[in-house]
Scaffold this active site. Structure first.
Site, mmCIF file in Angstrom:
data_model
loop_
_atom_site.group_PDB
_atom_site.id
_atom_site.type_symbol
_atom_site.label_atom_id
_atom_site.label_comp_id
_atom_site.label_asym_id
_atom_site.label_seq_id
_atom_site.Cartn_x
_atom_site.Cartn_y
_atom_site.Cartn_z
ATOM 1 N N ASP A 77 0.689 -1.180 -0.064
ATOM 2 C CA ASP A 77 0.015 -0.114 -0.024
ATOM 3 C C ASP A 77 0.809 1.256 0.172
ATOM 4 O OD1 ASP A 77 -2.367 -1.333 -0.043
ATOM 5 O OD2 ASP A 77 -2.330 -1.718 2.194
ATOM 6 N N HIS B 250 30.811 4.099 -4.401
ATOM 7 C CA HIS B 250 29.558 4.213 -4.112
ATOM 8 C C HIS B 250 29.053 3.924 -2.779
ATOM 9 C CE1 HIS B 250 28.922 4.563 -8.968
ATOM 10 N NE2 HIS B 250 29.502 5.807 -8.292
ATOM 11 N N ASP C 231 29.570 13.153 -1.494
ATOM 12 C CA ASP C 231 29.129 13.536 -2.929
ATOM 13 C C ASP C 231 27.842 13.286 -2.709
ATOM 14 O OD1 ASP C 231 28.785 12.921 -5.539
ATOM 15 O OD2 ASP C 231 30.159 11.289 -5.690
ATOM 16 N N ASP D 17 25.653 17.779 -8.581
ATOM 17 C CA ASP D 17 26.632 16.830 -8.466
ATOM 18 C C ASP D 17 27.871 17.152 -7.816
ATOM 19 O OD1 ASP D 17 27.954 14.504 -8.147
ATOM 20 O OD2 ASP D 17 27.863 13.754 -10.158
ATOM 21 N N HIS E 69 38.205 5.702 -11.832
ATOM 22 C CA HIS E 69 37.286 6.005 -12.394
ATOM 23 C C HIS E 69 37.665 7.046 -13.286
ATOM 24 C CE1 HIS E 69 36.903 9.650 -10.058
ATOM 25 N NE2 HIS E 69 37.065 8.788 -8.644
ATOM 26 N N HIS F 117 31.737 13.081 -16.397
ATOM 27 C CA HIS F 117 30.653 12.425 -17.011
ATOM 28 C C HIS F 117 29.741 13.710 -17.408
ATOM 29 C CE1 HIS F 117 28.043 12.659 -13.543
ATOM 30 N NE2 HIS F 117 29.252 12.575 -12.527
ATOM 31 N N HIS G 139 24.244 11.169 -14.401
ATOM 32 C CA HIS G 139 25.128 10.536 -15.483
ATOM 33 C C HIS G 139 24.279 10.582 -16.857
ATOM 34 C CE1 HIS G 139 28.195 8.117 -13.028
ATOM 35 N NE2 HIS G 139 28.011 9.004 -12.546
ATOM 36 N N GLU H 130 36.186 15.329 -11.505
ATOM 37 C CA GLU H 130 36.133 14.657 -10.298
ATOM 38 C C GLU H 130 37.269 13.795 -10.168
ATOM 39 O OE1 GLU H 130 32.837 12.160 -9.666
ATOM 40 O OE2 GLU H 130 31.975 12.612 -11.440
ATOM 41 N N TYR I 74 42.201 7.066 -3.771
ATOM 42 C CA TYR I 74 41.491 5.977 -2.733
ATOM 43 C C TYR I 74 42.637 4.992 -2.436
ATOM 44 C CZ TYR I 74 37.961 8.216 -5.477
ATOM 45 O OH TYR I 74 37.051 9.192 -6.131
ATOM 46 N N ARG J 148 38.052 12.749 -2.688
ATOM 47 C CA ARG J 148 37.556 13.050 -4.378
ATOM 48 C C ARG J 148 37.011 14.684 -4.186
ATOM 49 N NH1 ARG J 148 34.630 9.137 -4.909
ATOM 50 N NH2 ARG J 148 32.452 9.889 -4.521
ATOM 51 N N GLU K 124 34.789 17.478 -6.883
ATOM 52 C CA GLU K 124 34.059 17.382 -7.902
ATOM 53 C C GLU K 124 33.462 18.579 -7.934
ATOM 54 O OE1 GLU K 124 30.537 14.580 -9.977
ATOM 55 O OE2 GLU K 124 31.117 14.526 -7.582
#
Length: 447
Positions: free
Chosen positions: A48, A251, A268, A279, A358, A362, A369, A392, A396, A413, A415
């Site tokens: 519901d 992530h 982030d 972002d 990475h 983007h 993205h 960005e 790490y 990071r 960005e």
């Protein structure tokens, strides 16, 4: 009580804006073509209860329609009107529970469609509208739209003896529509500036609030409170708040761990305003003061990020910017002793990928993205005014025994959101501090 400032909102897109987008798309189509695009539906969260509705980005781009269970047909050259919407019918009982619906009449008088029908008319009307259309453009990534297109073609094929003319081919709409979405006009950029400014204020708020003893979710709460306060109804994506080694998970979204004195925290997060995404990532010390090892690592990422932002100009490519970042980060890792050897050889061997996994950029827009090809004719595409991208870089450092203890488990990071302009670039997120000195000064002020 001091009421926080409320940013003035930019002008909303109008029915004429969405109509102009539809017309622009149709000018690229054959006269006998048709376009079919479906809205998002409601998604059940639990019994519901549904998830908060968020419109499909492609459907929103062409329609501005805010409701689920809708379909758009575009029919270039049709005398009775080229844009046809199918939508939920007006239903006083349903509206008493879930809110007022615009309805088919409102789709024409308020939303600017040439013609509109309710969903219970779709089966009788839609196939007839496609009769005689040679090619049907549909998003191949949308299984529901493909299934509907196939069903409509089969219905017309069964009536060929009575003169029906089904579409002879399906074509993917994505290359045309997504290229159009890639270049933002001034109305879109105004909305994206606003999303970025809300996001920037949220990051500043989190920096000011940070202190040992809080948990990651406390900073998430500060971030998302600012989103709501400024009229951004939701994050553009799940907010990432990673303290200590959690910042090394790209992530990471658990956001439950305590914030430890002496560690860094990476945030982030971006607001979604009028469906356009902010972002931004910043990394800062929980207690407001960088240690010397943290500062050394941070300055490497910052230098690479600032050089990459400066490289965003018409004609540059994301591949070229990324290669420059890889060089800068690798050289920095060698300087700190985290890598040994010649920089170019380490790049060729991809040794840097232990610390940098990475890409640097983007596209950004209605999706965090965002859509649009990154290559043209197999080659990296040159940047053009109106493109919006992130910059960005990050490092790490694994918590591993073969790494100097002072750097283990540090994730950083930085960005920003950047628009390509006619003569360079504009940084939409420039108000968030990112130098060591500016971050420490802001956090002293917050404390």
């Amino acid at each position: 009580m001091i009421v926080p400032e409320i940013l003035p909102a930019p002008a909303a897109l109008t029915a004429d804006d969405f109509s102009a987008r539809r017309q622009r798309l149709m000018t690229q189509l054959p006269r006998d073509a048709a376009v079919l695009v479906l809205s998002s539906g409601l998604a059940q969260r639990n019994r519901d209860s549904e998830f908060t509705f968020r419109q499909n980005s492609d459907f929103h781009y062409l329609t501005g329609w805010p409701e689920p269970e809708a379909a758009l047909l575009l029919l270039p050259g049709r005398a009775e009107g080229e844009s046809v919407l199918f939508c939920q019918e007006k239903d006083p009982l349903a509206e008493a529970w879930t809110g007022i619906r615009i309805g088919a009449e409102g789709a024409v008088t308020q939303a600017g469609f040439d013609q509109a029908f309710t969903n219970d008319q779709r089966e009788d009307v839609m196939a007839g509208l496609l009769d005689g259309r040679g090619r049907l453009f549909v998003l191949f990534e949308d299984d529901e739209a493909l299934a509907l297109a196939q069903s409509l073609r089969e219905e017309l094929a069964a009536a060929v003896r009575r003169g029906a003319r089904p579409p002879v081919a399906f074509e993917d709409l994505a290359p045309l529509l997504h290229e159009q979405r890639l270049i933002k006009d001034e109305r879109e950029l105004a909305l994206m500036r606003h999303a970025a400014e809300i996001s920037a204020r949220a990051h500043i708020r989190a920096m000011r609030a940070s202190r040992p003893g809080l948990h990651e979710y406390h900073l998430q709460a500060e971030i998302e409170h600012e989103f709501q306060w400024q009229g951004a109804p939701a994050p553009a994506y799940t907010s990432i708040v990673g303290g200590g080694v959690n910042a090394c998970v790209l992530h990471y979204i658990e956001n439950r761990a305590p914030l430890i004195d002496g560690e860094l925290v990476l945030i982030d997060a971006g607001a979604e305003y009028a469906l356009y995404a902010g972002d931004i990532t910043r990394t800062f010390p929980v207690n407001g003061r960088f240690s010397e090892p943290q500062k050394r690592l941070y300055e490497i990422v910052l230098k690479a990020q600032e050089r990459a932002v400066a490289a965003v100009v018409p004609g540059a490519t994301l591949v070229g910017i990324h290669q420059q970042v890889v060089h800068d980060l690798t050289a920095g890792l060698v300087e700190l002793g985290l890598l040994q050897g010649e920089v170019e050889a380490l790049i060729a061997d991809e040794a840097y990928r232990r610390f940098y996994l990475h890409s640097t950029s983007h596209w950004l827009g209605l999706d965090v993205h965002d859509v649009g090809s990154y290559r043209e004719n197999g080659e990296p595409r040159p940047l053009l005014p109106g493109m919006v991208l992130t910059v960005e870089p990050g490092l790490y450092v694994p918590d591993a025994s073969d790494i100097s203890a002072e750097y283990r488990g540090i994730g950083i990071r930085i960005e920003d959101d950047v628009v390509v302009t006619a003569d360079g670039h504009e940084v939409l997120s420039a108000t968030v501090p990112k130098s060591v000195e500016a971050i420490e000064a802001l956090m002293r002020e917050g404390a």
